[in-house]
Design an enzyme around this catalytic site. Structure first.
Site, mmCIF file in Angstrom:
data_model
loop_
_atom_site.group_PDB
_atom_site.id
_atom_site.type_symbol
_atom_site.label_atom_id
_atom_site.label_comp_id
_atom_site.label_asym_id
_atom_site.label_seq_id
_atom_site.Cartn_x
_atom_site.Cartn_y
_atom_site.Cartn_z
ATOM 1 N N CYS A 92 0.848 -1.194 0.000
ATOM 2 C CA CYS A 92 0.000 0.000 0.000
ATOM 3 C C CYS A 92 0.885 1.246 0.000
ATOM 4 C CB CYS A 92 -0.901 -0.005 1.228
ATOM 5 S SG CYS A 92 -2.088 1.357 1.274
ATOM 6 N N HIS A 99 -8.771 -3.811 -3.025
ATOM 7 C CA HIS A 99 -7.844 -3.042 -2.186
ATOM 8 C C HIS A 99 -8.233 -1.560 -2.183
ATOM 9 C CE1 HIS A 99 -3.637 -2.060 -0.698
ATOM 10 N NE2 HIS A 99 -4.076 -0.892 -1.083
ATOM 11 N N GLU A 100 -8.497 -1.022 -3.394
ATOM 12 C CA GLU A 100 -8.849 0.407 -3.503
ATOM 13 C C GLU A 100 -10.236 0.665 -2.934
ATOM 14 O OE1 GLU A 100 -5.173 0.600 -5.191
ATOM 15 O OE2 GLU A 100 -6.407 2.011 -4.086
HETATM 16 O O1 LIG Z 1 -1.878 1.820 -1.935
HETATM 17 C C1 LIG Z 1 -2.595 1.518 -2.881
HETATM 18 O O2 LIG Z 1 -3.835 1.516 -2.825
HETATM 19 C C2 LIG Z 1 -1.950 1.069 -4.157
HETATM 20 C C3 LIG Z 1 -1.333 -0.277 -4.017
HETATM 21 C C4 LIG Z 1 -2.278 -1.169 -4.777
HETATM 22 C C5 LIG Z 1 -2.142 -2.655 -4.632
HETATM 23 C C6 LIG Z 1 -3.313 -3.415 -4.650
HETATM 24 C C7 LIG Z 1 -3.278 -4.785 -4.551
HETATM 25 C C8 LIG Z 1 -2.069 -5.450 -4.466
HETATM 26 C C9 LIG Z 1 -0.885 -4.701 -4.450
HETATM 27 C C10 LIG Z 1 -0.913 -3.299 -4.532
HETATM 28 C C11 LIG Z 1 0.067 -0.024 -4.583
HETATM 29 O O3 LIG Z 1 0.130 -0.386 -5.896
HETATM 30 S S1 LIG Z 1 1.387 -0.611 -3.597
HETATM 31 C C12 LIG Z 1 2.737 -0.862 -4.680
HETATM 32 C C13 LIG Z 1 2.678 -2.220 -5.335
HETATM 33 C C14 LIG Z 1 2.645 -2.351 -6.708
HETATM 34 C C15 LIG Z 1 2.576 -3.624 -7.277
HETATM 35 C C16 LIG Z 1 2.513 -4.768 -6.464
HETATM 36 C C17 LIG Z 1 2.536 -4.616 -5.080
HETATM 37 C C18 LIG Z 1 2.613 -3.337 -4.505
HETATM 38 ZN ZN LIG Z 2 -3.561 0.999 -0.479
#
Ligand SMILES: O=C(O)C[C@@H](Cc1ccccc1)[C@H](O)SCc1ccccc1
Ligand SMILES: [Zn+2]
Length: 157
Positions: free
Chosen positions: A100, A142-143
């Site tokens: 995140c 997640h979002e």
């Molecule tokens: O903080 C956020 O909402 C964005 C997250 C989204 C996410 C959702 C599900 C699984 C992993 C990440 C960011 O992308 S965190 C950075 C990242 C990018 C790719 C994979 C894992 C983490």
């Molecule tokens: Zn997040």
């Protein structure tokens, strides 16, 4: 458009229930959408939600791309979702790692629905109804959690 500061865990805005958008054509809403896209890309995210930039409003972006953890992730054009609804989901779940932008340096394994059906308004005001599965479904959930004041750590068993 601007790179905005990302609220970190502990900021109360991440625990609020985000408010619906009543006029997607409002220039302030369009600017926020542009700034969310810029901020997400600068942070190398695959998604972002408005509360993460201190705006407790129901806007999120899903933008899967291959990455170290998910090398087979699809590359997609970012999808901007205004006032998204989760219409239905599979019984089936999958568990995998998440991170995140608001919780840097931490990863955790989270169970999510494998497939979902969502409805949302686009940035141009049209209603869309679409199905997603696997990593893209994970990013949406997640979002969408961010719009409800939840973070992935709340779901790590
Ligand atoms: O903080 C956020 O909402 C964005 C997250 C989204 C996410 C959702 C599900 C699984 C992993 C990440 C960011 O992308 S965190 C950075 C990242 C990018 C790719 C994979 C894992 C983490
Ligand atoms: Zn997040």
């Amino acid at each position: 458009s601007n790179v905005l500061e990302i609220a970190q865990l502990g900021n109360p805005v991440l625990r609020d229930i985000a408010q619906p958008i009543y006029n997607v054509h409002d220039p302030a809403v369009q600017t926020l959408i542009d700034d969310l896209l810029t901020t997400m890309l600068e942070g190398n995210g695959v998604g972002i939600a408005a509360p993460q930039v201190g705006q407790s409003r129901r806007i999120l972006i899903v933008a899967s791309r291959p990455n170290l953890r998910y090398p087979n992730a699809p590359t997609m054009a970012p999808i901007v979702m205004v006032n998204p609804h989760l219409l239905s989901h599979s019984e089936e779940t999958t568990t995998d790692w998440e991170g995140c932008l608001s919780i840097p340096g931490m990863r955790g394994k989270v169970k999510r629905y494998r497939a979902i059906e969502v409805e949302y308004m686009t940035r141009t005001g049209e209603m869309e109804r679409r199905e997603f599965h696997d990593f893209i479904a994970r990013i949406f959930q997640h979002e969408f959690d961010h719009l409800g004041g939840k973070v992935f750590l709340d779901r790590v068993d």
